[in-house]
Design a protein around this motif. Structure first.
Motif, mmCIF file in Angstrom:
data_model
loop_
_atom_site.group_PDB
_atom_site.id
_atom_site.type_symbol
_atom_site.label_atom_id
_atom_site.label_comp_id
_atom_site.label_asym_id
_atom_site.label_seq_id
_atom_site.Cartn_x
_atom_site.Cartn_y
_atom_site.Cartn_z
ATOM 1 N N LEU A 122 8.338 130.099 70.950
ATOM 2 C CA LEU A 122 8.946 128.974 70.237
ATOM 3 C C LEU A 122 8.169 127.711 70.546
ATOM 4 N N VAL A 123 7.777 126.980 69.499
ATOM 5 C CA VAL A 123 7.115 125.686 69.688
ATOM 6 C C VAL A 123 8.053 124.608 69.152
ATOM 7 N N MET A 124 8.244 123.558 69.950
ATOM 8 C CA MET A 124 9.257 122.543 69.649
ATOM 9 C C MET A 124 8.704 121.462 68.728
ATOM 10 N N THR A 125 8.243 121.891 67.562
ATOM 11 C CA THR A 125 7.623 120.961 66.624
ATOM 12 C C THR A 125 8.374 120.878 65.300
ATOM 13 N N GLY A 126 9.493 121.586 65.186
ATOM 14 C CA GLY A 126 10.151 121.644 63.890
ATOM 15 C C GLY A 126 11.657 121.740 63.956
ATOM 16 N N ILE A 127 12.203 122.845 63.461
ATOM 17 C CA ILE A 127 13.643 122.980 63.247
ATOM 18 C C ILE A 127 14.441 123.035 64.540
ATOM 19 N N THR A 128 14.043 123.889 65.468
ATOM 20 C CA THR A 128 14.774 123.981 66.740
ATOM 21 C C THR A 128 14.327 122.853 67.664
ATOM 22 N N THR A 129 15.297 122.108 68.180
ATOM 23 C CA THR A 129 15.034 120.973 69.064
ATOM 24 C C THR A 129 15.852 121.132 70.343
ATOM 25 N N THR A 130 15.626 120.229 71.284
ATOM 26 C CA THR A 130 16.416 120.276 72.510
ATOM 27 C C THR A 130 17.893 120.015 72.219
ATOM 28 N N LEU A 131 18.166 119.290 71.144
ATOM 29 C CA LEU A 131 19.556 118.966 70.807
ATOM 30 C C LEU A 131 20.311 120.151 70.210
ATOM 31 N N ASN A 132 19.637 120.974 69.408
ATOM 32 C CA ASN A 132 20.346 122.079 68.754
ATOM 33 C C ASN A 132 20.006 123.449 69.321
ATOM 34 N N MET A 133 19.202 123.506 70.367
ATOM 35 C CA MET A 133 18.744 124.800 70.865
ATOM 36 C C MET A 133 19.894 125.711 71.290
ATOM 37 N N ASN A 134 20.846 125.174 72.024
ATOM 38 C CA ASN A 134 21.960 126.013 72.481
ATOM 39 C C ASN A 134 22.726 126.592 71.299
ATOM 40 N N GLU A 135 22.920 125.782 70.279
ATOM 41 C CA GLU A 135 23.592 126.264 69.068
ATOM 42 C C GLU A 135 22.803 127.399 68.427
ATOM 43 N N HIS A 136 21.478 127.250 68.344
ATOM 44 C CA HIS A 136 20.631 128.280 67.750
ATOM 45 C C HIS A 136 20.637 129.557 68.586
ATOM 46 N N LEU A 137 20.615 129.392 69.911
ATOM 47 C CA LEU A 137 20.647 130.550 70.797
ATOM 48 C C LEU A 137 21.957 131.311 70.645
ATOM 49 N N GLU A 138 23.056 130.574 70.584
ATOM 50 C CA GLU A 138 24.369 131.211 70.470
ATOM 51 C C GLU A 138 24.561 131.876 69.116
ATOM 52 N N SER A 139 24.077 131.253 68.050
ATOM 53 C CA SER A 139 24.307 131.798 66.713
ATOM 54 C C SER A 139 23.473 133.045 66.445
ATOM 55 N N THR A 140 22.329 133.176 67.120
ATOM 56 C CA THR A 140 21.460 134.329 66.885
ATOM 57 C C THR A 140 21.566 135.398 67.968
ATOM 58 N N GLY A 141 21.942 134.983 69.172
ATOM 59 C CA GLY A 141 21.912 135.914 70.292
ATOM 60 C C GLY A 141 20.498 136.284 70.693
ATOM 61 N N VAL A 142 19.542 135.460 70.290
ATOM 62 C CA VAL A 142 18.120 135.721 70.540
ATOM 63 C C VAL A 142 17.543 134.601 71.395
ATOM 64 N N LYS A 143 16.756 134.976 72.383
ATOM 65 C CA LYS A 143 16.108 133.994 73.255
ATOM 66 C C LYS A 143 14.601 134.176 73.156
ATOM 67 N N PRO A 144 13.853 133.098 72.894
ATOM 68 C CA PRO A 144 12.387 133.240 72.831
ATOM 69 C C PRO A 144 11.822 133.634 74.187
ATOM 70 N N ASP A 145 10.725 134.392 74.168
ATOM 71 C CA ASP A 145 10.079 134.780 75.426
ATOM 72 C C ASP A 145 9.403 133.594 76.087
ATOM 73 N N TYR A 146 8.874 132.683 75.279
ATOM 74 C CA TYR A 146 8.188 131.495 75.788
ATOM 75 C C TYR A 146 8.569 130.295 74.943
ATOM 76 N N ILE A 147 8.670 129.131 75.580
ATOM 77 C CA ILE A 147 8.949 127.890 74.879
ATOM 78 C C ILE A 147 7.831 126.909 75.205
ATOM 79 N N CYS A 148 7.182 126.394 74.155
ATOM 80 C CA CYS A 148 6.111 125.419 74.313
ATOM 81 C C CYS A 148 6.530 124.123 73.630
ATOM 82 N N GLN A 149 6.258 123.016 74.271
ATOM 83 C CA GLN A 149 6.662 121.730 73.703
ATOM 84 C C GLN A 149 5.806 121.337 72.509
ATOM 85 N N ASP A 150 4.553 121.756 72.490
ATOM 86 C CA ASP A 150 3.662 121.403 71.387
ATOM 87 C C ASP A 150 2.587 122.468 71.251
ATOM 88 N N LEU A 151 1.702 122.291 70.285
ATOM 89 C CA LEU A 151 0.694 123.315 70.014
ATOM 90 C C LEU A 151 -0.407 123.355 71.069
#
Length: 263
Positions: free
Chosen positions: A225-254
């Motif tokens: 997951l790269v934090m450059t678009g739809i998923t942000t620090t503000l909505n990440m928990n919501e996205h994690l809960e709604s999908t039940g999916v956790k990215p293997d790696y999180i990168c702040q930028d490219l």
């Protein structure tokens, strides 16, 4: 620790660019992958453009791209139907990218008694098209949706996406469509086959947990997951809960993605 992938599936809008604007580091990431001979494909839910059009859009922003490096939901939808029913009669609700993909797959686009209704984004959609689609599906045609995106980004703001049209058809027909694009694994399997790799050898890079990361996880790929678009620090928990999916790696930028993959 990252298991070095043998190939990559890379999302576009929100990951490498926003509309007509390149996200910082996109060109360096792709050039680094080329330098290290890591195979990759660009994978997009957008069904309106042909691979050639997508490649031209990327080139215009200074991101290296060839048409054969682009995988769209239209291509995957066309192959899915062609494998299920070679030469099938299909009704199309969509634009140039979908039409070319259906023709190339040997499917017959008809305006009466289709075996499949294949729907993508259609910016000339109207009530008569809705009526025909619903009737065909209720008469037994199989409903196929290229991608479930409810909204489509544009230079002037968000527009209704293919999923919004699909929701209207589903509500009126009472039939759920077969979904091809992310978060479905169908598109990812098509792209994996194009790379000639199994999902466990591939990493998916994207900006949206609900689509890119979920699709990669469902297909059995590593996910970044790269934090450059739809998923942000503000909505990440919501996205994690709604999908039940956790990215293997999180990168702040490219640049972090580049360091991860091309150290």
């Amino acid at each position: 620790m990252l298991v070095k992938p043998r190939g990559l599936l890379i999302d576009l809008d929100g990951t490498l660019y926003h509309g007509r604007h390149r996200i910082p580091g996109a060109d360096r990431l792709i050039n680094s992958l080329k330098d290290q001979a890591i195979p990759y494909l660009y994978v997009t839910n957008n069904s309106s453009r042909t691979p050639e059009q997508v490649a031209i859009h990327l080139q215009g922003m200074g991101i290296p791209a060839l048409a054969e490096e682009v995988v769209t939901s239209s291509l995957a939808a066309a192959q899915y139907v062609a494998e299920e029913s070679p030469g099938a009669k299909v009704a199309m609700i969509g634009e140039e990218g979908l039409m070319q993909a259906l023709n190339a797959a040997g499917l017959r686009i008809v305006e009466d008694s289709p075996e499949y209704v294949i729907q993508g984004i259609d910016r000339s959609f109207h009530y008569d098209k809705l009526t025909l689609a619903v009737r065909w599906i209720q008469e037994g045609a199989i409903s196929v949706l290229t991608n479930p995106d409810l909204q489509l980004p544009s230079d002037t703001g968000l527009m209704p996406g293919a999923g919004s049209i699909g929701a209207a058809i589903e509500a009126a027909s009472g039939i759920k469509p077969i979904i091809i694009g992310k978060p479905s694994s169908v598109l990812m399997k098509y792209a994996s086959d194009r790379l000639g790799l199994v999902p466990g050898e591939i990493a998916v890079i994207g900006d949206n947990i609900r689509t890119d990361i979920a699709a990669g996880a469902h297909a059995g790929c590593q996910t970044i997951l790269v934090m450059t678009g739809i998923t942000t620090t503000l909505n990440m928990n919501e996205h994690l809960e709604s999908t039940g999916v956790k990215p293997d790696y999180i990168c702040q930028d490219l640049s972090e993605v580049t360091k991860l993959l091309c150290p």
